[in-house]
Design a protein around this motif. Structure first.
Motif, PDB file in Angstrom:
ATOM      1  N   GLU A 200     -13.079   4.599  -4.090  1.00 56.22           N
ATOM      2  CA  GLU A 200     -12.054   3.584  -4.282  1.00 56.22           C
ATOM      3  C   GLU A 200     -12.406   2.759  -5.504  1.00 56.22           C
ATOM      4  OE1 GLU A 200      -9.790   0.078  -1.794  1.00 56.22           O
ATOM      5  OE2 GLU A 200     -11.853   0.565  -1.257  1.00 56.22           O
ATOM      6  N   TYR A 201     -11.466   2.691  -6.455  1.00 53.95           N
ATOM      7  CA  TYR A 201     -11.636   1.880  -7.658  1.00 53.95           C
ATOM      8  C   TYR A 201     -10.877   0.578  -7.466  1.00 53.95           C
ATOM      9  CZ  TYR A 201     -10.725  -0.059 -12.215  1.00 53.95           C
ATOM     10  OH  TYR A 201     -10.613  -0.929 -13.265  1.00 53.95           O
TER      11      TYR A 201
ATOM     12  N   VAL B 110      -2.749   3.787  -3.369  1.00 49.26           N
ATOM     13  CA  VAL B 110      -2.710   2.729  -4.371  1.00 49.26           C
ATOM     14  C   VAL B 110      -2.342   1.434  -3.653  1.00 49.26           C
ATOM     15  CG1 VAL B 110      -1.527   1.885  -6.428  1.00 49.26           C
ATOM     16  CG2 VAL B 110      -2.070   4.309  -6.226  1.00 49.26           C
ATOM     17  N   THR B 111      -3.084   0.365  -3.926  1.00 47.46           N
ATOM     18  CA  THR B 111      -2.771  -0.948  -3.380  1.00 47.46           C
ATOM     19  C   THR B 111      -2.346  -1.842  -4.535  1.00 47.46           C
ATOM     20  OG1 THR B 111      -4.423  -0.657  -1.647  1.00 47.46           O
ATOM     21  CG2 THR B 111      -3.657  -2.891  -2.038  1.00 47.46           C
ATOM     22  N   LEU B 112      -1.118  -2.350  -4.443  1.00 47.26           N
ATOM     23  CA  LEU B 112      -0.577  -3.217  -5.480  1.00 47.26           C
ATOM     24  C   LEU B 112      -0.680  -4.670  -5.030  1.00 47.26           C
ATOM     25  CD1 LEU B 112       2.593  -1.071  -6.166  1.00 47.26           C
ATOM     26  CD2 LEU B 112       0.459  -1.082  -7.472  1.00 47.26           C
ATOM     27  N   PRO B 113      -1.154  -5.551  -5.903  1.00 48.17           N
ATOM     28  CA  PRO B 113      -1.386  -6.947  -5.514  1.00 48.17           C
ATOM     29  C   PRO B 113      -0.087  -7.760  -5.458  1.00 48.17           C
ATOM     30  CG  PRO B 113      -1.993  -6.630  -7.795  1.00 48.17           C
ATOM     31  CD  PRO B 113      -1.589  -5.285  -7.260  1.00 48.17           C
ATOM     32  N   THR B 114       0.763  -7.475  -4.471  1.00 44.02           N
ATOM     33  CA  THR B 114       2.051  -8.154  -4.348  1.00 44.02           C
ATOM     34  C   THR B 114       1.969  -9.417  -3.491  1.00 44.02           C
ATOM     35  OG1 THR B 114       2.605  -6.686  -2.515  1.00 44.02           O
ATOM     36  CG2 THR B 114       3.395  -6.054  -4.702  1.00 44.02           C
TER      37      THR B 114
ATOM     38  N   GLY C 138      -5.139  -9.927  -4.717  1.00 45.25           N
ATOM     39  CA  GLY C 138      -5.066 -10.226  -6.138  1.00 45.25           C
ATOM     40  C   GLY C 138      -5.646  -9.115  -6.992  1.00 45.25           C
ATOM     41  N   GLU C 139      -5.907  -7.958  -6.392  1.00 48.17           N
ATOM     42  CA  GLU C 139      -6.535  -6.841  -7.103  1.00 48.17           C
ATOM     43  C   GLU C 139      -5.710  -5.565  -6.962  1.00 48.17           C
ATOM     44  OE1 GLU C 139     -10.375  -6.310  -5.381  1.00 48.17           O
ATOM     45  OE2 GLU C 139     -10.849  -8.432  -5.516  1.00 48.17           O
ATOM     46  N   PHE C 140      -5.752  -4.735  -7.991  1.00 48.25           N
ATOM     47  CA  PHE C 140      -5.193  -3.395  -7.944  1.00 48.25           C
ATOM     48  C   PHE C 140      -6.302  -2.458  -7.475  1.00 48.25           C
ATOM     49  CE2 PHE C 140      -4.976   0.767  -9.954  1.00 48.25           C
ATOM     50  CZ  PHE C 140      -3.719   1.191  -9.557  1.00 48.25           C
ATOM     51  N   ASN C 141      -6.022  -1.616  -6.486  1.00 40.86           N
ATOM     52  CA  ASN C 141      -6.989  -0.628  -6.005  1.00 40.86           C
ATOM     53  C   ASN C 141      -6.359   0.753  -6.036  1.00 40.86           C
ATOM     54  OD1 ASN C 141      -8.447  -2.881  -5.368  1.00 40.86           O
ATOM     55  ND2 ASN C 141      -8.792  -2.348  -3.244  1.00 40.86           N
ATOM     56  N   ALA C 142      -7.166   1.759  -6.337  1.00 45.92           N
ATOM     57  CA  ALA C 142      -6.742   3.157  -6.256  1.00 45.92           C
ATOM     58  C   ALA C 142      -7.848   3.941  -5.562  1.00 45.92           C
ATOM     59  CB  ALA C 142      -6.481   3.727  -7.648  1.00 45.92           C
ATOM     60  N   MET C 143      -7.468   4.791  -4.605  1.00 45.58           N
ATOM     61  CA  MET C 143      -8.453   5.542  -3.836  1.00 45.58           C
ATOM     62  C   MET C 143      -8.042   7.006  -3.759  1.00 45.58           C
ATOM     63  SD  MET C 143      -9.390   6.651  -0.302  1.00 45.58           S
ATOM     64  CE  MET C 143      -7.938   6.114   0.490  1.00 45.58           C
ATOM     65  N   GLY C 144      -9.017   7.880  -3.928  1.00 43.26           N
ATOM     66  CA  GLY C 144      -8.820   9.312  -3.725  1.00 43.26           C
ATOM     67  C   GLY C 144      -9.859   9.805  -2.737  1.00 43.26           C
TER      68      GLY C 144
ATOM     69  N   ILE D  40       0.854  -1.187   0.000  1.00 46.39           N
ATOM     70  CA  ILE D  40       0.000   0.000   0.000  1.00 46.39           C
ATOM     71  C   ILE D  40       0.889   1.235   0.000  1.00 46.39           C
ATOM     72  CG2 ILE D  40      -1.737   1.321   1.263  1.00 46.39           C
ATOM     73  CD1 ILE D  40      -2.691  -1.346   2.463  1.00 46.39           C
ATOM     74  N   VAL D  41       0.659   2.135  -0.962  1.00 48.68           N
ATOM     75  CA  VAL D  41       1.382   3.399  -1.049  1.00 48.68           C
ATOM     76  C   VAL D  41       0.367   4.512  -0.867  1.00 48.68           C
ATOM     77  CG1 VAL D  41       2.828   4.884  -2.487  1.00 48.68           C
ATOM     78  CG2 VAL D  41       3.052   2.391  -2.644  1.00 48.68           C
ATOM     79  N   ARG D  42       0.593   5.369   0.128  1.00 44.84           N
ATOM     80  CA  ARG D  42      -0.369   6.415   0.466  1.00 44.84           C
ATOM     81  C   ARG D  42       0.349   7.760   0.565  1.00 44.84           C
ATOM     82  NH1 ARG D  42      -2.844   4.865   5.722  1.00 44.84           N
ATOM     83  NH2 ARG D  42      -3.790   3.306   4.411  1.00 44.84           N
ATOM     84  N   THR D  43      -0.325   8.813   0.112  1.00 45.05           N
ATOM     85  CA  THR D  43       0.205  10.163   0.237  1.00 45.05           C
ATOM     86  C   THR D  43      -0.925  11.112   0.593  1.00 45.05           C
ATOM     87  OG1 THR D  43       1.569  11.860  -0.818  1.00 45.05           O
ATOM     88  CG2 THR D  43      -0.046  10.726  -2.220  1.00 45.05           C
ATOM     89  N   LYS D  44      -0.567  12.222   1.227  1.00 50.64           N
ATOM     90  CA  LYS D  44      -1.564  13.232   1.590  1.00 50.64           C
ATOM     91  C   LYS D  44      -0.983  14.611   1.303  1.00 50.64           C
ATOM     92  CE  LYS D  44      -2.722  14.570   5.937  1.00 50.64           C
ATOM     93  NZ  LYS D  44      -3.306  14.493   7.284  1.00 50.64           N
ATOM     94  N   TYR D  45      -1.809  15.485   0.736  1.00 55.31           N
ATOM     95  CA  TYR D  45      -1.396  16.851   0.467  1.00 55.31           C
ATOM     96  C   TYR D  45      -2.389  17.793   1.134  1.00 55.31           C
ATOM     97  CZ  TYR D  45      -0.451  21.221  -1.928  1.00 55.31           C
ATOM     98  OH  TYR D  45      -0.167  22.533  -2.198  1.00 55.31           O
ATOM     99  N   ASN D  46      -1.893  18.612   2.055  1.00 51.77           N
ATOM    100  CA  ASN D  46      -2.718  19.584   2.773  1.00 51.77           C
ATOM    101  C   ASN D  46      -2.711  20.885   1.970  1.00 51.77           C
ATOM    102  OD1 ASN D  46      -3.963  21.220   4.589  1.00 51.77           O
ATOM    103  ND2 ASN D  46      -2.679  20.679   6.308  1.00 51.77           N
ATOM    104  N   PHE D  47      -3.857  21.264   1.399  1.00 49.74           N
ATOM    105  CA  PHE D  47      -3.883  22.449   0.562  1.00 49.74           C
ATOM    106  C   PHE D  47      -4.567  23.658   1.202  1.00 49.74           C
ATOM    107  CE2 PHE D  47      -7.620  20.017  -0.670  1.00 49.74           C
ATOM    108  CZ  PHE D  47      -8.622  20.962  -0.747  1.00 49.74           C
TER     109      PHE D  47
END
Length: 173
Positions: A82-83, A42-46, A56-62, A19-26
């Motif tokens: 979340e896709y 982003v979750t990579l199915p590793t 076993g799935e790729f996920n992307a969330m905003g 899982i790779v996560r980032t946050k931007y405070n605007f």
């Protein structure tokens, strides 16, 4: 007739999904508007799906995050999507709640939130999940907060635990 019974057991060790996560405070510290940020994940199915170490799935969330502190209470609202490559798991999600500072001297904080998730697809109530999250955080030495959290389902949809709990300690370096 009799209810069907089944049991199984086993254990596996290995790397799960990454899982790779980032946050931007605007927006921060504005007198009238809440503090606002965007979160991307982003979750990579590793992990090995067959050994239950991954999805076993790729996920992307905003997600859009908003909060504002009023004295010792901080209400917050998060809204995102979340896709998932498994379209049945794509979902709209929200978090609404507040944190309350119970003791400034001992750095004791409590939080309560409603966690909601709606999976689009078939028109039924089985694609809407709502949970209650309650937690406390205590940082007696201003260095490593200790926390305890509990999640309870508010509706009876899907296969879910009756109680999810966690205890942890945080350290920022």
């Amino acid at each position: 007739g009799d209810a069907a019974n089944s049991s199984s057991g086993g254990s596996e060790t290995g790397i799960g999904d990454l899982i790779v996560r980032t946050k931007y405070n605007f927006l921060d510290g504005h007198a009238m508007y809440p503090d606002m940020a965007v979160v991307g994940q982003v979750t990579l199915p590793t992990g090995d799906e067959d050994d239950l170490l991954g999805t076993g799935e790729f996920n992307a969330m905003g997600m859009l995050v908003a909060s504002k502190t009023y004295d010792s209470i901080t209400p917050h609202l998060n809204l995102g999507y979340e896709y998932s490559t498994n379209s049945d798991r794509s979902n709209l999600r929200y978090v609404a709640g507040f944190d309350a500072q119970l003791s400034e001297k001992q750095s004791l904080t409590a939080s309560t939130s409603i966690l909601g998730r709606w999976q689009h697809g078939e028109k039924s109530s089985r694609n809407y999940f709502m949970d209650l999250a309650v937690g406390v955080k205590w940082d007696p030495f201003d260095a490593a907060p200790i926390n305890a959290n509990f999640i309870l389902p508010l509706n009876d949809e899907g296969l879910r635990s009756d109680l999810i709990w966690s205890v942890g300690i945080e350290y920022t370096f």
